[in-house]
Structures are given as structure tokens and as C-alpha cells.
Design a protein around this motif. Sequence first.
Motif, short mmCIF file in Angstrom:
data_model
loop_
_atom_site.label_atom_id
_atom_site.label_comp_id
_atom_site.label_asym_id
_atom_site.label_seq_id
_atom_site.Cartn_x
_atom_site.Cartn_y
_atom_site.Cartn_z
N ARG A 1 0.82 -1.22 0.00
CA ARG A 1 0.00 0.00 0.00
C ARG A 1 0.85 1.27 0.00
NH1 ARG A 1 -5.51 0.31 -0.65
NH2 ARG A 1 -5.10 2.30 0.29
N VAL A 2 1.95 1.25 0.73
CA VAL A 2 2.85 2.42 0.74
C VAL A 2 3.46 2.59 -0.64
CG1 VAL A 2 5.02 3.30 1.67
CG2 VAL A 2 3.29 2.39 3.21
N ALA A 3 3.84 1.50 -1.28
CA ALA A 3 4.41 1.58 -2.63
C ALA A 3 3.38 2.13 -3.61
CB ALA A 3 4.90 0.21 -3.09
N GLN A 4 2.12 1.75 -3.47
CA GLN A 4 1.06 2.28 -4.35
C GLN A 4 0.80 3.75 -4.07
OE1 GLN A 4 -2.33 -0.17 -3.61
NE2 GLN A 4 -1.61 -1.85 -4.89
N ALA A 5 0.73 4.11 -2.80
CA ALA A 5 0.38 5.49 -2.43
C ALA A 5 1.50 6.46 -2.79
CB ALA A 5 0.08 5.57 -0.94
N PHE A 6 2.74 6.03 -2.67
CA PHE A 6 3.88 6.90 -2.96
C PHE A 6 4.60 6.39 -4.20
CE2 PHE A 6 3.18 7.51 1.60
CZ PHE A 6 3.21 8.89 1.70
N ARG A 7 3.92 6.34 -5.32
CA ARG A 7 4.51 5.82 -6.56
C ARG A 7 5.71 6.65 -7.01
NH1 ARG A 7 -1.20 4.95 -8.97
NH2 ARG A 7 -1.60 2.85 -8.23
N GLU A 8 5.66 7.94 -6.78
CA GLU A 8 6.74 8.83 -7.23
C GLU A 8 7.75 9.09 -6.12
OE1 GLU A 8 5.04 12.37 -8.91
OE2 GLU A 8 3.46 11.23 -9.91
N GLY A 9 7.68 8.33 -5.06
CA GLY A 9 8.62 8.48 -3.95
C GLY A 9 8.38 9.78 -3.20
N GLU A 10 9.44 10.50 -2.96
CA GLU A 10 9.35 11.75 -2.20
C GLU A 10 8.61 12.85 -2.96
OE1 GLU A 10 13.29 12.81 -1.08
OE2 GLU A 10 13.42 11.25 0.43
N ASN A 11 8.48 12.72 -4.26
CA ASN A 11 7.82 13.74 -5.09
C ASN A 11 6.33 13.50 -5.27
OD1 ASN A 11 10.34 14.93 -5.49
ND2 ASN A 11 10.76 13.60 -7.23
N THR A 12 5.78 12.52 -4.59
CA THR A 12 4.36 12.20 -4.72
C THR A 12 3.52 13.31 -4.10
OG1 THR A 12 4.85 9.85 -4.58
CG2 THR A 12 2.57 10.50 -4.19
N PRO A 13 2.58 13.88 -4.86
CA PRO A 13 1.68 14.87 -4.27
C PRO A 13 0.64 14.20 -3.37
CG PRO A 13 1.12 14.50 -6.57
CD PRO A 13 2.35 13.69 -6.29
N ILE A 14 0.39 14.77 -2.22
CA ILE A 14 -0.58 14.21 -1.27
C ILE A 14 -1.81 15.09 -1.29
CG2 ILE A 14 -1.00 13.66 1.15
CD1 ILE A 14 2.00 13.12 1.38
N SER A 15 -2.94 14.51 -1.66
CA SER A 15 -4.17 15.29 -1.79
C SER A 15 -4.77 15.64 -0.44
CB SER A 15 -5.21 14.52 -2.63
OG SER A 15 -5.50 13.29 -2.01
N ASP A 16 -4.66 14.75 0.55
CA ASP A 16 -5.23 15.02 1.88
C ASP A 16 -4.17 14.74 2.94
OD1 ASP A 16 -6.86 15.49 4.00
OD2 ASP A 16 -8.31 13.90 3.54
N PRO A 17 -3.36 15.75 3.28
CA PRO A 17 -2.27 15.53 4.24
C PRO A 17 -2.77 15.12 5.63
CG PRO A 17 -2.07 17.68 3.20
CD PRO A 17 -3.34 17.09 2.73
N GLU A 18 -3.93 15.64 6.04
CA GLU A 18 -4.44 15.30 7.38
C GLU A 18 -4.81 13.82 7.46
OE1 GLU A 18 -7.59 17.85 8.59
OE2 GLU A 18 -6.42 19.67 8.26
N ALA A 19 -5.45 13.30 6.43
CA ALA A 19 -5.80 11.88 6.40
C ALA A 19 -4.55 11.02 6.37
CB ALA A 19 -6.69 11.58 5.21
N CYS A 20 -3.55 11.47 5.66
CA CYS A 20 -2.28 10.74 5.58
C CYS A 20 -1.63 10.68 6.96
CB CYS A 20 -1.36 11.42 4.57
SG CYS A 20 0.23 10.61 4.36
N ASP A 21 -1.62 11.80 7.66
CA ASP A 21 -1.04 11.83 9.01
C ASP A 21 -1.84 10.97 9.98
OD1 ASP A 21 0.94 13.51 8.10
OD2 ASP A 21 -0.06 15.34 8.80
#
Length: 125
Positions: free
Chosen positions: A34-54
Motif C-alpha cells: 500500500r505504501v508503494a502504491q500510495a507513494f509511486r513517485e517516492g518523495e515527489n508524490t503529491p498528497i491530496s489530503d495531508p491530514e488523512a495521511c497523518d
Amino acid sequence: MAASRYRRFLRLCEEWPTEDSKQQRDLGSFLRQRVAQAFREGENTPISDPEACDQMYESLVRIHTNFYKNKYPRLKDTTFTGVTVEDCRTILATDILKQMEDMKKGTWKRLRERFSAKKPEEDSK
């Protein structure tokens, strides 16, 4: 900011153990996928909902550190049936579950699978 979130998730994945006895059903392996899917671009992956991610990260950390197990300690390490944690791990191992599935099959089906030249999946087609 996405880079720090990515690094935190990677650190959590490194710390999370995998159980070889639970093939394709292991929470550690699922988390890594799931982490590999969510962060496909690694550190450059844009996060649409930072609060939900945290929130997701904090929830996973609480699971990993046994937060609630430590907050609400149990008096005994068994269930109401008397089964211990080790017994549960043994029962839920993939090999044991496969053996139990084989036991559920009828005698005729087991004999047919044993002596058939075709695979059982081909019979259902």
C-alpha cells in the motif's frame, strides 16, 4: 512536506515485521504494498489530503507499538476458550488452513483430484 511523510512511512515499513507463516495474508506485506502504491513517485508524490495521511500514519504507529495493548492490559493471555496466542498463530498459519480445507473436501473429490490428469481448476471451466 511529502518527502518527510514518505520517509516516515518507509521507516515504519522497515520496522514492521513480516510473518512467513501467513503467506499473502500478512499485514506487514500488505502495508508495504500500500505504501508503494500510495507513494509511486517516492518523495515527489503529491498528497491530496495531508491530514488523512497523518492520521493513517499515527493509527499504524499505534498498532505497531501495541499502544492499546499497553494502555488496557489483559489479566490473562488466553481467550474465553482457553486458546493461547501461540495456539492462534499456529491455527492461522497458511499451511494449517490449507490442511483444513483439504479435510473439508469429500472423499470422492479428493480421489478425483489425486488421480485426475487435469488440474481441478480446469474441471470447473
